[in-house]
Design a protein around this motif. Structure first.
Motif, mmCIF file in Angstrom:
data_model
loop_
_atom_site.group_PDB
_atom_site.id
_atom_site.type_symbol
_atom_site.label_atom_id
_atom_site.label_comp_id
_atom_site.label_asym_id
_atom_site.label_seq_id
_atom_site.Cartn_x
_atom_site.Cartn_y
_atom_site.Cartn_z
ATOM 1 N N SER A 43 -6.915 -2.960 -6.923
ATOM 2 C CA SER A 43 -5.731 -2.173 -6.595
ATOM 3 C C SER A 43 -5.893 -0.716 -7.009
ATOM 4 O O SER A 43 -5.189 0.154 -6.520
ATOM 5 C CB SER A 43 -4.517 -2.780 -7.306
ATOM 6 N N THR A 97 -4.771 0.108 6.410
ATOM 7 C CA THR A 97 -4.978 -0.555 5.132
ATOM 8 C C THR A 97 -6.460 -0.890 4.970
ATOM 9 O O THR A 97 -7.212 -0.974 5.941
ATOM 10 C CB THR A 97 -4.152 -1.845 5.020
ATOM 11 N N GLU A 100 0.830 -1.210 0.000
ATOM 12 C CA GLU A 100 0.000 0.000 0.000
ATOM 13 C C GLU A 100 0.856 1.248 0.000
ATOM 14 O O GLU A 100 0.431 2.307 -0.458
ATOM 15 C CB GLU A 100 -0.987 -0.007 1.188
ATOM 16 N N THR A 160 -8.246 3.034 -2.954
ATOM 17 C CA THR A 160 -8.027 4.386 -2.434
ATOM 18 C C THR A 160 -9.317 5.191 -2.489
ATOM 19 O O THR A 160 -9.598 5.979 -1.591
ATOM 20 C CB THR A 160 -6.945 5.115 -3.237
#
Length: 467
Positions: free
Chosen positions: A151, A198, A112, A155
């Motif tokens: 991935s 995370t 991350e 975010t």
RNA sequence: GGUCCGAUAGCUCAGCUGGAUAGAGCAACAGCCUUCUAAGCUGUAGGUCCUAGGUUCGAAUCCUAGUCGGAUCACCA
């Protein structure tokens, strides 16, 4: 990935000659095996620290024994409850302190943080898997309009969760982890960000959902995901609603049942799975043998024939899966290879091929078949049944769409093929001497052929002209 | 324990918005290729539709309870 680094000795799909997804899958299994071994070691070592468990020799058996007993009528006595608690505590401790899992978590943190080495290894292995998948997808005729990678979306999800804290719908615990309280709707609290910051599966799905709704102007989104994730999607829908998305409550989780082996569930972590690539190859071989034995494809080039074998194998496989109600679990026995007779894809494909054969013969005789049937022709029982069945096609499609069940279409097209074969057996078509009757039957054949083709197309199955 | 899902022929499954003798396929047995593809067609045999109540003129189907099986309730994905 950790397993590959530790034990892979730099092996790649190229060096091993394995499909990328298979290679990575092997390490997935390897990790699980080693991780479980570590857990066991820790449990054995720590067992002495639990006075309640000092007599326990086989930890696993004791734990499952207690769990099973808890479900029975008599339940557990106080000592056993305490024991069970101790067992659970110990196994949780072991699961969280095994060196492998600690290393893996460390790796995730680095990932991350976009640590260079971890990130590039991850990219490489990811590539292997996607390349492997692409081969299989292509073979199966599956393609995607747009692919979102977790991935790239985590975010977005994390930002939304942080936003949610400001809005007051989520909260942070002392250790820094972020949660949502769902007790108002009868559910538990749900973790959204780990204490180390995370993201978890749910966080990623929140992000993906937003992106998907932003990208496409839709009012409904259907998630096709197995029923083991019913709870996940129930929570996802509630969370999105809480964050303030009007479509949150409108998420449709199309929850399908699991395909089980006679021995029980397939588990990718344990490697007890049936590989789709192998399965297809096997079925292509069966189709080839069967076809050559029957000598059905005379006049076809080798390439043309191979194409048909492929079509039949995929038809058999896809139909096998699609004919059962998707909500239900189903049992698949790889030992008894998938049938090509009876209620199967090849049976329906065969019916279509038969119909096309008639038209080839008709063309030889110079008979042209239009789309209009002569009226005022007497219609027999079999013909009547056929016509009624065909007329029901739109209803079947509508119903299938309404309840998200391809099985309805599969059952429809099976009925149609079955009825057609009866008609074919009982009624002369090209040999019919009454010209109007012959034309009526030919038109009927044409419509049946077209309907079969359309219905199978909806199922993603091709139909051959010869087989 | 909470929540959810399932149970129909030996096996795999249809049927479930209530309606007549509960249907297919596989497996078993018996037939049908000098005619349009036998990967087909026909027949025989095989069922306490999990159990018990209830609603109804009528229940595999709806309701309640129970039994059994599965899933889920993770700082896994």
């Amino acid at each position: 990935m950790l397993a590959w680094k530790k034990w892979g000795e730099g092996v790649t799909p190229q060096s091993s000659g394995k499909k990328g997804d298979h290679l990575v899958g092997d390490f997935y299994v390897k990790f699980d095996k080693e991780y479980k071994a570590e857990i066991n070691t820790i449990i054995q070592e720590k067992l002495a620290d639990y006075p309640l468990l000092k007599d326990v020799r086989d930890f696993k058996a004791t734990l499952s024994g207690l769990k099973n007993k808890k479900k029975t009528k008599e339940g557990l006595n106080e000592q056993e409850i305490a024991q069970l608690k101790a067992c659970e505590e110990l196994s949780k401790y072991a699961e969280n302190s095994a060196p492998l899992i600690l290393e893996a978590r460390d790796m995730l943190l680095k990932w991350e943080a976009k640590d260079e080495e971890v990130y590039s290894d991850w990219k490489m292995m990811n590539q292997w898997v996607y390349e492997g998948f692409d081969v299989s997808y292509k073979k199966l005729g599956v393609d995607f309009d747009k692919i979102y990678y977790e991935s790239d979306t985590y975010t977005v999800g994390r930002d939304m969760v942080l936003e949610g804290i400001e809005k007051g719908v989520f909260y942070r615990k002392e250790d820094g982890s972020v949660w949502c309280d769902l007790s108002d709707v009868g559910l538990d609290e749900k973790l959204l960000l780990r204490k180390d910051g995370t993201s978890v599966y749910m966080t990623q799905d929140i992000g993906t959902a937003k992106l998907r709704f932003d990208d496409f102007d839709v009012d409904k989104m259907v998630y096709v995901v197995g029923n083991e994730q019913d709870y996940h999607f129930q929570v996802l829908s509630l969370l999105l609603d809480k964050i303030g998305f009007k479509w949150g409550k409108g998420l449709v989780h199309f929850s399908y049942g699991m395909v089980e082996l006679p021995q029980g569930k397939m588990k990718s972590r344990e490697g007890t799975v049936v590989d789709a690539d192998d399965l297809v190859d096997e079925m292509v071989n069966t189709a080839r043998e069967m076809s050559q034995q029957l000598g059905k494809l005379e006049g076809y080039t080798t390439e043309e024939a191979e194409e048909v074998y492929q079509m039949i194998a995929l038809g058999a496989l896809k139909y096998f899966i699609l004919k059962v109600d998707p909500k239900k679990n189903m049992v698949f026995n790889p030992e008894e290879s998938i049938d090509f007779n009876g209620n199967t894809g090849p049976f329906i494909q065969y019916t279509h091929a038969r119909i096309q054969s008639i038209f080839r013969k008709a063309a030889e005789k110079g008979i042209h078949v239009g789309t209009e049937a002569p009226t005022h022709v007497e219609v027999g029982e079999k013909e009547n049944n056929l016509i009624r069945t065909i007329a029901n096609f739109p209803n079947a499609v509508a119903e299938a769409g309404k309840v998200f069940s391809p099985a309805i279409i599969a059952n429809f097209v099976y009925d149609l093929a079955k009825e057609y074969n009866q008609f074919y057996h009982d009624c002369p078509i090209l040999f019919e001497e009454d010209e109007d009757k012959r034309m009526m039957r030919l038109t009927l054949c044409k419509t049946v052929g077209k309907t079969i083709k359309n219905a199978m197309w909806l199922l993603g199955i091709d139909v051959p002209d010869k087989m």
